[in-house]
Design an enzyme around this catalytic site. Structure first.
Site, PDB file in Angstrom:
ATOM      1  N   LYS A  10      42.595  43.512  27.362  1.00 13.05           N
ATOM      2  CA  LYS A  10      43.252  42.714  26.321  1.00 13.05           C
ATOM      3  C   LYS A  10      42.145  42.042  25.501  1.00 13.05           C
ATOM      4  CE  LYS A  10      46.929  41.717  29.629  1.00 13.05           C
ATOM      5  NZ  LYS A  10      47.605  40.715  30.469  1.00 13.05           N
ATOM      6  N   THR A  27      48.393  31.318  38.637  1.00 11.10           N
ATOM      7  CA  THR A  27      47.194  31.500  39.448  1.00 11.10           C
ATOM      8  C   THR A  27      45.934  31.067  38.695  1.00 11.10           C
ATOM      9  OG1 THR A  27      47.243  33.774  38.752  1.00 11.10           O
ATOM     10  CG2 THR A  27      48.044  33.334  40.961  1.00 11.10           C
ATOM     11  N   ASP A  52      53.177  40.140  31.638  1.00 14.95           N
ATOM     12  CA  ASP A  52      51.882  39.728  32.147  1.00 14.95           C
ATOM     13  C   ASP A  52      52.171  39.036  33.497  1.00 14.95           C
ATOM     14  OD1 ASP A  52      49.109  38.855  32.070  1.00 14.95           O
ATOM     15  OD2 ASP A  52      49.900  36.872  31.573  1.00 14.95           O
ATOM     16  N   LEU A  53      51.158  38.847  34.318  1.00 18.45           N
ATOM     17  CA  LEU A  53      51.419  38.233  35.629  1.00 18.45           C
ATOM     18  C   LEU A  53      50.946  36.776  35.680  1.00 18.45           C
ATOM     19  CD1 LEU A  53      52.283  38.392  38.599  1.00 18.45           C
ATOM     20  CD2 LEU A  53      50.088  39.448  39.107  1.00 18.45           C
ATOM     21  N   ASP A  54      49.611  36.605  35.643  1.00 13.61           N
ATOM     22  CA  ASP A  54      49.055  35.252  35.773  1.00 13.61           C
ATOM     23  C   ASP A  54      49.464  34.391  34.576  1.00 13.61           C
ATOM     24  OD1 ASP A  54      47.831  36.037  38.083  1.00 13.61           O
ATOM     25  OD2 ASP A  54      45.877  36.392  37.170  1.00 13.61           O
ATOM     26  N   LYS A  87      41.778  33.386  30.316  1.00 15.36           N
ATOM     27  CA  LYS A  87      43.132  33.863  30.642  1.00 15.36           C
ATOM     28  C   LYS A  87      43.347  35.262  30.062  1.00 15.36           C
ATOM     29  CE  LYS A  87      45.395  29.484  31.439  1.00 15.36           C
ATOM     30  NZ  LYS A  87      46.417  28.526  31.009  1.00 15.36           N
ATOM     31  N   SER A  99      49.147  43.490  33.760  1.00 14.11           N
ATOM     32  CA  SER A  99      48.224  42.412  34.117  1.00 14.11           C
ATOM     33  C   SER A  99      46.808  42.954  34.236  1.00 14.11           C
ATOM     34  CB  SER A  99      48.639  41.800  35.463  1.00 14.11           C
ATOM     35  OG  SER A  99      47.615  40.976  35.965  1.00 14.11           O
ATOM     36  N   ALA A 100      45.846  42.160  33.776  1.00 13.52           N
ATOM     37  CA  ALA A 100      44.441  42.541  33.925  1.00 13.52           C
ATOM     38  C   ALA A 100      43.988  42.402  35.372  1.00 13.52           C
ATOM     39  CB  ALA A 100      43.584  41.643  33.041  1.00 13.52           C
ATOM     40  N   GLU A 124      53.847  37.057  27.541  1.00 10.95           N
ATOM     41  CA  GLU A 124      52.420  36.720  27.724  1.00 10.95           C
ATOM     42  C   GLU A 124      52.170  35.223  27.608  1.00 10.95           C
ATOM     43  OE1 GLU A 124      49.285  37.130  28.196  1.00 10.95           O
ATOM     44  OE2 GLU A 124      49.092  39.284  28.563  1.00 10.95           O
ATOM     45  N   ASP A 125      51.145  34.746  28.326  1.00  9.70           N
ATOM     46  CA  ASP A 125      50.761  33.328  28.222  1.00  9.70           C
ATOM     47  C   ASP A 125      49.418  33.153  27.527  1.00  9.70           C
ATOM     48  OD1 ASP A 125      49.295  34.452  30.429  1.00  9.70           O
ATOM     49  OD2 ASP A 125      48.705  32.403  30.934  1.00  9.70           O
TER      50      ASP A 125
END
Ligand code: B16
Ligand code: MG
Length: 215
Positions: free
Chosen positions: A145, A15, A7-9, A43, A114-115, A169-170
């Site tokens: 997601k 971010t 995942d990114l953020d 998120k 990432s979304a 993932e966060d």
């Protein structure tokens, strides 16, 4: 395990604080107040779905036309992208760059799930684009997601089966998607918000490539 899906953020960089500033301002303009606890629910959730959740707070879901909804989402995004202007290589979260470098050295493929439609821009600003052999294009997804679609596509991009991949993932929605397609889930953050993860760590400095490849 033979590959990694990120995942990114909230995993590679933080971010969420910029998303929060931009959504809070947009919400305020239409008379809705959101707080940080509410922001937690956004998120991993797509831009349009985030807007729908904000409007639902005040029963305003049916008040706006599709055109108005698109304009609102675009306005939030312009504000968000302006806030990203100062994003720099030092904004990569602890241990991530070293982890990516090690994976690259031993030839383990990495992909982004990432979304965010801004993912390529963010990776570029952080100067880590070259570590990824695939980035899922969120505009190609039929479901966001917690549906596992984005993670299945990310595994396909690196030519692996989900069972051969570790997903990072966060957000709870992301952990649910990772587990739903049979990947090994590593949660980054607080265990209470990452139910069902196979392992939870505070950051990547607690992980080594070797231990994950042995799973
Ligand atoms: P954008 P992730 C998600 O990224 C964010 O967590 C979520 O807050 C945001 O609404 C979504 O991306 C869409 O982002 O508006 O930039 O397209 O956690 O899936 O990397
Ligand atoms: Mg995230």
């Amino acid at each position: 395990m033979k590959g990694f899906v990120f995942d990114l953020d909230g995993v590679i960089t933080d971010t969420a604080k910029y998303h929060y500033i931009a959504w809070k301002q947009l919400a305020a303009e239409i008379g809705i107040t959101i707080d940080e606890a509410f922001n937690e629910q956004l998120k991993g959730i797509s831009r349009q779905d985030s807007l729908a959740r904000i409007l639902a707070q005040d029963d305003k879901l049916d008040v706006y036309s599709d055109l108005e909804l698109n304009r609102m989402a675009e306005k939030k995004n312009q504000h968000y992208v302006a806030l990203l202007e100062t994003l720099a290589p030092e904004d990569v979260l602890p241990g991530v760059r070293e982890f990516l470098e090690n994976a690259h050295e031993v030839g383990i493929p990495c992909a982004i799930a990432s979304a965010s439609k801004n993912a390529p821009y963010i990776l570029d600003k952080l100067q880590i684009s070259d570590y990824f052999s695939g980035i899922v294009d969120p505009t190609t997804l039929t479901k966001g997601k917690p549906d596992p679609e984005i993670f299945i596509k990310a595994a396909e991009l690196i030519n692996l089966k989900p069972e051969e991949v570790v997903g990072f993932e966060d957000a709870q929605a992301g952990i649910d998607g990772i587990k739903d397609c049979g990947m090994y889930a590593v949660g980054i953050g607080a265990a209470e918000q990452l139910k069902g993860a196979d392992r939870v760590v505070n950051d990547f400095s607690e992980l080594t490539i070797e231990e994950l490849l042995c799973l």
